[in-house]
Design a protein around this motif. Structure first.
Motif, PDB file in Angstrom:
ATOM      1  N   TYR A  60      69.537   0.506  14.731  1.00 41.01           N
ATOM      2  CA  TYR A  60      69.914  -0.689  15.483  1.00 41.01           C
ATOM      3  C   TYR A  60      69.945  -0.456  16.998  1.00 41.01           C
ATOM      4  CZ  TYR A  60      71.306  -2.410  10.898  1.00 41.01           C
ATOM      5  OH  TYR A  60      71.309  -2.799   9.589  1.00 41.01           O
ATOM      6  N   ILE A  61      69.704   0.775  17.433  1.00 40.19           N
ATOM      7  CA  ILE A  61      69.634   1.043  18.866  1.00 40.19           C
ATOM      8  C   ILE A  61      68.564   0.136  19.493  1.00 40.19           C
ATOM      9  CG2 ILE A  61      68.926   2.754  20.571  1.00 40.19           C
ATOM     10  CD1 ILE A  61      71.690   3.268  19.647  1.00 40.19           C
ATOM     11  N   ASP A  62      68.892  -0.456  20.621  1.00 42.34           N
ATOM     12  CA  ASP A  62      68.007  -1.349  21.373  1.00 42.34           C
ATOM     13  C   ASP A  62      67.866  -2.737  20.760  1.00 42.34           C
ATOM     14  OD1 ASP A  62      67.500   0.633  23.275  1.00 42.34           O
ATOM     15  OD2 ASP A  62      65.797   1.422  22.139  1.00 42.34           O
ATOM     16  N   CYS A  63      68.664  -3.042  19.743  1.00 46.01           N
ATOM     17  CA  CYS A  63      68.637  -4.404  19.199  1.00 46.01           C
ATOM     18  C   CYS A  63      69.334  -5.360  20.164  1.00 46.01           C
ATOM     19  CB  CYS A  63      69.328  -4.455  17.841  1.00 46.01           C
ATOM     20  SG  CYS A  63      68.304  -3.838  16.491  1.00 46.01           S
ATOM     21  N   GLU A  64      68.894  -6.615  20.137  1.00 45.26           N
ATOM     22  CA  GLU A  64      69.460  -7.646  21.001  1.00 45.26           C
ATOM     23  C   GLU A  64      69.797  -8.878  20.169  1.00 45.26           C
ATOM     24  OE1 GLU A  64      67.439  -8.137  24.978  1.00 45.26           O
ATOM     25  OE2 GLU A  64      65.851  -7.080  23.890  1.00 45.26           O
ATOM     26  N   ILE A  65      70.699  -9.692  20.691  1.00 42.99           N
ATOM     27  CA  ILE A  65      71.011 -10.976  20.078  1.00 42.99           C
ATOM     28  C   ILE A  65      70.649 -12.052  21.083  1.00 42.99           C
ATOM     29  CG2 ILE A  65      73.442 -10.834  20.819  1.00 42.99           C
ATOM     30  CD1 ILE A  65      74.133 -12.438  18.256  1.00 42.99           C
ATOM     31  N   SER A  66      70.004 -13.097  20.609  1.00 42.51           N
ATOM     32  CA  SER A  66      69.544 -14.140  21.514  1.00 42.51           C
ATOM     33  C   SER A  66      70.714 -14.802  22.229  1.00 42.51           C
ATOM     34  CB  SER A  66      68.754 -15.203  20.745  1.00 42.51           C
ATOM     35  OG  SER A  66      69.606 -15.930  19.870  1.00 42.51           O
ATOM     36  N   GLU A  67      70.445 -15.378  23.372  1.00 39.65           N
ATOM     37  CA  GLU A  67      71.486 -16.077  24.131  1.00 39.65           C
ATOM     38  C   GLU A  67      72.092 -17.196  23.293  1.00 39.65           C
ATOM     39  OE1 GLU A  67      71.897 -18.596  28.301  1.00 39.65           O
ATOM     40  OE2 GLU A  67      70.287 -17.122  28.069  1.00 39.65           O
ATOM     41  N   ILE A  88      71.963 -10.657   6.802  1.00 35.32           N
ATOM     42  CA  ILE A  88      71.031 -11.112   7.831  1.00 35.32           C
ATOM     43  C   ILE A  88      69.899 -10.092   7.928  1.00 35.32           C
ATOM     44  CG2 ILE A  88      70.768 -11.864  10.216  1.00 35.32           C
ATOM     45  CD1 ILE A  88      72.877 -13.452   8.687  1.00 35.32           C
ATOM     46  N   ASP A  89      68.673 -10.520   7.672  1.00 32.83           N
ATOM     47  CA  ASP A  89      67.525  -9.610   7.741  1.00 32.83           C
ATOM     48  C   ASP A  89      66.652  -9.969   8.940  1.00 32.83           C
ATOM     49  OD1 ASP A  89      65.791  -7.575   5.846  1.00 32.83           O
ATOM     50  OD2 ASP A  89      64.541  -8.895   7.083  1.00 32.83           O
ATOM     51  N   LYS A  90      66.323  -8.957   9.748  1.00 26.74           N
ATOM     52  CA  LYS A  90      65.476  -9.155  10.923  1.00 26.74           C
ATOM     53  C   LYS A  90      64.108  -8.498  10.768  1.00 26.74           C
ATOM     54  CE  LYS A  90      67.140  -5.050  13.344  1.00 26.74           C
ATOM     55  NZ  LYS A  90      65.990  -4.246  12.933  1.00 26.74           N
ATOM     56  N   ASP A  91      63.825  -7.866   9.622  1.00 27.29           N
ATOM     57  CA  ASP A  91      62.637  -7.028   9.482  1.00 27.29           C
ATOM     58  C   ASP A  91      61.529  -7.625   8.618  1.00 27.29           C
ATOM     59  OD1 ASP A  91      63.736  -4.723  10.929  1.00 27.29           O
ATOM     60  OD2 ASP A  91      65.142  -4.628   9.261  1.00 27.29           O
ATOM     61  N   ILE A  92      61.856  -8.585   7.764  1.00 27.86           N
ATOM     62  CA  ILE A  92      60.848  -9.090   6.827  1.00 27.86           C
ATOM     63  C   ILE A  92      59.781  -9.912   7.540  1.00 27.86           C
ATOM     64  CG2 ILE A  92      60.440 -10.577   4.828  1.00 27.86           C
ATOM     65  CD1 ILE A  92      63.240  -9.805   3.827  1.00 27.86           C
ATOM     66  N   LYS A  98      63.411  -6.351  16.983  1.00 35.55           N
ATOM     67  CA  LYS A  98      64.703  -5.895  17.514  1.00 35.55           C
ATOM     68  C   LYS A  98      65.580  -7.065  17.968  1.00 35.55           C
ATOM     69  CE  LYS A  98      64.365  -1.303  17.444  1.00 35.55           C
ATOM     70  NZ  LYS A  98      65.385  -0.413  16.826  1.00 35.55           N
ATOM     71  N   MET A  99      65.102  -8.286  17.762  1.00 34.44           N
ATOM     72  CA  MET A  99      65.823  -9.460  18.249  1.00 34.44           C
ATOM     73  C   MET A  99      66.452 -10.247  17.099  1.00 34.44           C
ATOM     74  SD  MET A  99      66.877 -11.490  20.642  1.00 34.44           S
ATOM     75  CE  MET A  99      65.980 -11.047  22.138  1.00 34.44           C
ATOM     76  N   TYR A 100      67.758 -10.423  17.180  1.00 34.14           N
ATOM     77  CA  TYR A 100      68.450 -11.297  16.237  1.00 34.14           C
ATOM     78  C   TYR A 100      68.450 -12.709  16.803  1.00 34.14           C
ATOM     79  CZ  TYR A 100      70.253  -7.423  13.423  1.00 34.14           C
ATOM     80  OH  TYR A 100      70.369  -6.334  12.595  1.00 34.14           O
ATOM     81  N   CYS A 101      67.724 -13.599  16.155  1.00 35.91           N
ATOM     82  CA  CYS A 101      67.657 -14.996  16.576  1.00 35.91           C
ATOM     83  C   CYS A 101      67.215 -15.832  15.383  1.00 35.91           C
ATOM     84  CB  CYS A 101      66.705 -15.181  17.751  1.00 35.91           C
ATOM     85  SG  CYS A 101      65.000 -14.733  17.385  1.00 35.91           S
ATOM     86  N   LYS A 102      67.362 -17.140  15.486  1.00 33.15           N
ATOM     87  CA  LYS A 102      67.068 -18.008  14.346  1.00 33.15           C
ATOM     88  C   LYS A 102      65.578 -18.029  14.002  1.00 33.15           C
ATOM     89  CE  LYS A 102      66.738 -22.315  17.024  1.00 33.15           C
ATOM     90  NZ  LYS A 102      67.364 -23.644  17.244  1.00 33.15           N
ATOM     91  N   GLU A 103      64.721 -17.731  14.974  1.00 35.78           N
ATOM     92  CA  GLU A 103      63.283 -17.769  14.717  1.00 35.78           C
ATOM     93  C   GLU A 103      62.779 -16.536  13.975  1.00 35.78           C
ATOM     94  OE1 GLU A 103      64.294 -20.209  18.267  1.00 35.78           O
ATOM     95  OE2 GLU A 103      64.622 -18.097  17.773  1.00 35.78           O
TER      96      GLU A 103
END
Length: 260
Positions: free
Chosen positions: A114-121, A147-151, A157-162
């Motif tokens: 999770y290093i360098d991961c970000e969450i959208s504004e 919550i999956d960000k990789d599939i 590295k971005m957590y966002c709805k898209e």
């Protein structure tokens, strides 16, 4: 000592400044009595609410726009109360924690990815995240949703709805890369100490299986790739009646990459 009348206190106390525990300046706009004052937080949102003068003096003020979670996340205003929407809040706080890791040397290998991961504004506000979570959640017998960000996107590295999905824990665990454990070898490949061959392994149904031994890491990877993609399809079939169709389709189309 002379006691001030309520009218005199209005003159004295309107315009007085205090601070939230997170340091946001707060000003009294209206003073009705010690039990009822209107305050405004002096940030970009200018949120106003009624409180008491003792709370004001003691800095017991609640600003929904204070970045109370790791100096990133704030609750915001809206219909989602974090005390009622506890699952959404826990997921949200967990994402922010993942996006607040400073140094891979100081974190456990299980979360080093999770290093360098970000969450959208947008998702830094709990109201926005909760709206997405509540509209996408579904029931999974005996399992929590993750919550999956990789599939959807390899290496995201971005957590966002898209770019994120809400999936059962079992499906989420299929895409753990464990890069910190395998070093420079491709995913699914290991090399025994002081040996000149490579082993392909796969974890399935809570057990690790040896696929075979190969003369090169590339050959071992492609053996792993074949078995992993087949296993992902097996799990997709198992959950077909539970997960949304678009998630099922993404699993069926998923391709393991040597760069994973």
């Amino acid at each position: 000592m002379k006691r001030h009348t309520n009218e005199e206190l209005k003159q004295i106390r309107v315009g007085e400044v205090s601070y939230t525990k997170y340091g946001t300046p707060t000003i009294i706009l209206e003073y009705h009595s010690s039990k009822k004052i209107l305050v405004e937080f002096q940030d970009e949102y200018k949120y106003q609410y009624c409180t008491t003068y003792p709370n004001f003096i003691k800095r017991q003020l609640t600003n929904p726009y204070d970045k109370r979670i790791a100096n990133i996340g704030y609750i915001g205003t809206g219909k989602y109360n974090f005390k009622e929407h506890t699952q959404a809040y826990k997921k949200w706080a967990s994402i922010i924690a993942r996006c607040n890791l400073d140094d891979a040397k100081n974190v456990d290998s299980s979360i080093a990815s999770y290093i360098d991961c970000e969450i959208s504004e947008e998702w830094q506000c709990f109201q926005n995240f909760a709206a997405w979570y509540e509209s996408h959640k579904y029931e999974v017998p005996n399992e929590y949703l993750s919550i999956d960000k990789d599939i959807m996107i390899h290496g995201n590295k971005m957590y966002c709805k898209e770019k994120c999905l809400l999936v059962p824990e079992t499906i989420n665990s299929l895409f753990i890369k464990s890069k910190s454990k395998r070093g420079n070898l491709p995913i699914g490949v290991m090399q025994p100490l002081e040996k000149n061959y490579y082993i392909a392994k796969i974890s399935k149904y809570n057990r690790t299986y040896r696929i075979g031994s190969y003369s090169s890491p590339i050959d071992a990877f492609y053996a792993y790739k074949t078995e992993k993609e087949k296993y992902i399809k097996e799990i997709a079939e198992k959950y077909k009646s539970i997960i949304p169709k678009y998630i099922y389709d993404l699993l069926y189309q998923y391709e393991v990459m040597i760069t994973d």
